[in-house]
Design an enzyme around this catalytic site. Structure first.
Site, short mmCIF file in Angstrom:
data_model
loop_
_atom_site.label_atom_id
_atom_site.label_comp_id
_atom_site.label_asym_id
_atom_site.label_seq_id
_atom_site.Cartn_x
_atom_site.Cartn_y
_atom_site.Cartn_z
N SER A 181 -9.45 35.64 -10.29
CA SER A 181 -10.59 36.55 -10.35
C SER A 181 -11.78 35.98 -9.58
O SER A 181 -12.13 34.81 -9.73
CB SER A 181 -10.98 36.78 -11.82
OG SER A 181 -12.03 37.70 -11.94
N LYS A 211 -6.07 31.77 -16.38
CA LYS A 211 -6.88 32.36 -15.32
C LYS A 211 -7.46 31.29 -14.41
O LYS A 211 -7.72 30.16 -14.83
CB LYS A 211 -8.02 33.20 -15.90
CG LYS A 211 -9.04 32.43 -16.72
CD LYS A 211 -10.14 33.35 -17.23
CE LYS A 211 -11.21 32.60 -18.01
NZ LYS A 211 -10.73 32.08 -19.29
N LYS A 249 -20.41 57.58 -10.53
CA LYS A 249 -21.36 57.23 -9.48
C LYS A 249 -21.33 58.30 -8.38
O LYS A 249 -22.00 59.32 -8.50
CB LYS A 249 -21.08 55.82 -8.99
CG LYS A 249 -21.37 54.78 -10.07
CD LYS A 249 -21.14 53.37 -9.62
CE LYS A 249 -21.68 52.37 -10.63
NZ LYS A 249 -21.09 52.46 -11.97
N THR A 277 -8.99 56.33 -28.46
CA THR A 277 -10.30 56.94 -28.24
C THR A 277 -10.14 58.40 -27.82
O THR A 277 -9.12 58.78 -27.23
CB THR A 277 -11.10 56.16 -27.17
OG1 THR A 277 -12.44 56.63 -27.15
CG2 THR A 277 -10.49 56.33 -25.79
N THR A 278 -11.13 59.19 -28.12
CA THR A 278 -11.12 60.60 -27.75
C THR A 278 -11.16 60.74 -26.23
O THR A 278 -11.87 60.00 -25.55
CB THR A 278 -12.33 61.32 -28.38
OG1 THR A 278 -12.25 61.18 -29.81
CG2 THR A 278 -12.35 62.79 -28.03
N THR A 280 -27.45 40.15 -15.95
CA THR A 280 -26.77 40.96 -14.94
C THR A 280 -26.62 40.21 -13.63
O THR A 280 -25.63 40.35 -12.92
CB THR A 280 -27.54 42.28 -14.71
OG1 THR A 280 -27.74 42.92 -15.98
CG2 THR A 280 -26.77 43.22 -13.80
#
Length: 414
Positions: A133, A152, A244, A273-274, A359
């Site tokens: 990654s 990893k 996006k 999940t719905t 972030t």
């Protein structure tokens, strides 16, 4: 409760002391006046939204959602397995598979969920798998790789030489997958996709590409950078978003029938999940279809991106130079980044959200400018002039893009 309240309060105070406290802006977007919005009873220009092409307000998309709303109602009624496998979402998956020239697609409630649950599930299906990654991959990729508990290796950002060194250290017959993004959202750099594909072939690895910031924007039909480079068929799993460039909500993967079916039967983020409601699925399908046929939005978008970067160079505004549509301005200080954002909004009526840790790495705090086809020459000029004044007031140095690019690039990959 007071004991626990103290814990939460201290945590919040620590974030505030570091200049990282996030205050969400209350906005009223205007579908008939994009890219304007209303904030504090004043009209502002938005320069940081991910509705890259303004498709959320496109007439075809809005009408399709209205028709679906009246026909199917608001909700989907359940999970895909229990009542929520509506015809609209099946049509959307067919459209996505065709977009990327894959056998099948699977839609999730968000791009984050698509990455997280798919990557973690691959390790359930192949317990011996090894992940490779990129070190600046999105939090959703990191979450998926981490929760998989698989072995990893993290390779240096965009460094294919380092990636190959890591691949060489693993038995060629052991399952492995290289996970990367086509365009990195905080710096705008493109991955060396063809080099990564070649390494995957050489070392018997699967490839997983996150195209969330490029689908709809690049390629003849909006299939992303992989389509632009004519190599979609050489990538095993293409992941993307509907939130996006396509202007709706949701995430997806595309691949061959067996891989997609295996994820469908395994991924908890899909199973429990719905499903997306038909009103959203239908809107997304029409958005994708329009951008498959129309290059008008993409051409205009690139024109505005070029004009914005040229304006920043003319005003000596230190943006991070790249080949993409993402235009970061590195401030390098959380307090000044927040101040610049607030001054733009309150003094100039321009909304650019500052981006702080976690972030982005500490010391690389920034403003991230997102151009759209609807931004005018006047808007570009107004933004440039406002930034020059704010930089002077906050004592932020104006410097050449070349010098800043070299300096920040080193910080990003250190």
């Amino acid at each position: 409760m007071s004991y626990y309240d103290t814990i939460f309060s201290k945590h919040i105070d620590k974030i505030k002391s570091e200049g990282r406290y996030r205050e969400f802006k209350a906005l009223k977007r205007q579908a008939d006046n994009f890219p304007f919005a209303e904030h504090a009873n004043k009209q502002i220009v938005m320069w940081c939204i991910n509705d890259y092409l303004g498709m959320s307000k496109h007439a075809k998309v809005m009408q399709a959602s209205i028709d679906a709303l009246l026909k199917y109602g608001v909700g989907s009624g359940g999970t895909r397995n229990i009542g929520g496998n509506n015809i609209a979402i099946l049509e959307l998956e067919k459209e996505l598979a065709d977009l990327h020239k894959k056998q099948a697609a699977l839609v999730f409630t968000s791009g984050f969920v698509a990455n997280d649950t798919t990557l973690a599930s691959l390790a359930k299906i192949m317990p011996d798998i090894v992940f490779f990654s990129d070190e600046l991959n999105h939090a959703s990729i990191i979450a998926g790789v981490t929760s998989s508990r698989a072995e990893k290796y993290i390779y240096r950002h965009l460094d294919v030489k380092h990636l190959e060194e890591l691949l060489q250290s693993v038995d060629i017959n052991r399952p492995k997958i290289i996970v990367f993004e086509s365009a990195y959202s905080m710096d705008g750099f493109f991955s060396p996709i063809k080099d990564i594909i070649n390494l995957a072939k050489k070392y018997n690895a699967l490839t997983f590409i996150d195209e969330v910031h490029t689908v709809g924007l690049y390629g003849k039909h909006g299939g992303g950078i992989a389509e632009l480079l004519n190599c979609s068929d050489q990538i095993d799993i293409i992941q993307g978003t509907l939130a996006k460039a396509y202007g709706t909500i949701g995430g997806y993967i595309t691949s061959n029938h067996n891989l997609v079916d295996a994820i469908r039967l395994t991924a908890p983020g899909f199973i429990f999940t719905t499903s997306l409601p038909p009103v959203i699925s239908t809107a997304a399908t029409h958005s994708i279809r329009h951008l498959k046929e129309s290059n008008e939005e993409r051409i205009k978008h690139q024109e505005v991106v070029t004009k914005l970067k040229n304006s920043f160079e003319n005003f000596n505004i230190p943006y991070l130079k790249n080949e993409s549509h993402i235009v970061p301005i590195i401030i390098g200080d959380p307090i000044k980044a927040a101040s610049a954002s607030n001054m733009l909004l309150n003094k100039y009526g321009i909304y650019v959200q500052h981006i702080n840790f976690p972030t982005v790495p500490r010391g690389t705090e920034r403003l991230r400018i997102i151009p759209t086809p609807a931004h005018t020459d006047k808007m570009i000029n107004d933004l440039s002039i406002a930034l020059v004044h704010i930089f002077a007031e906050l004592d932020i140095e104006l410097s050449s893009t070349k010098e800043l690019n070299e300096e920040i690039r080193l910080n990003l990959i250190a």
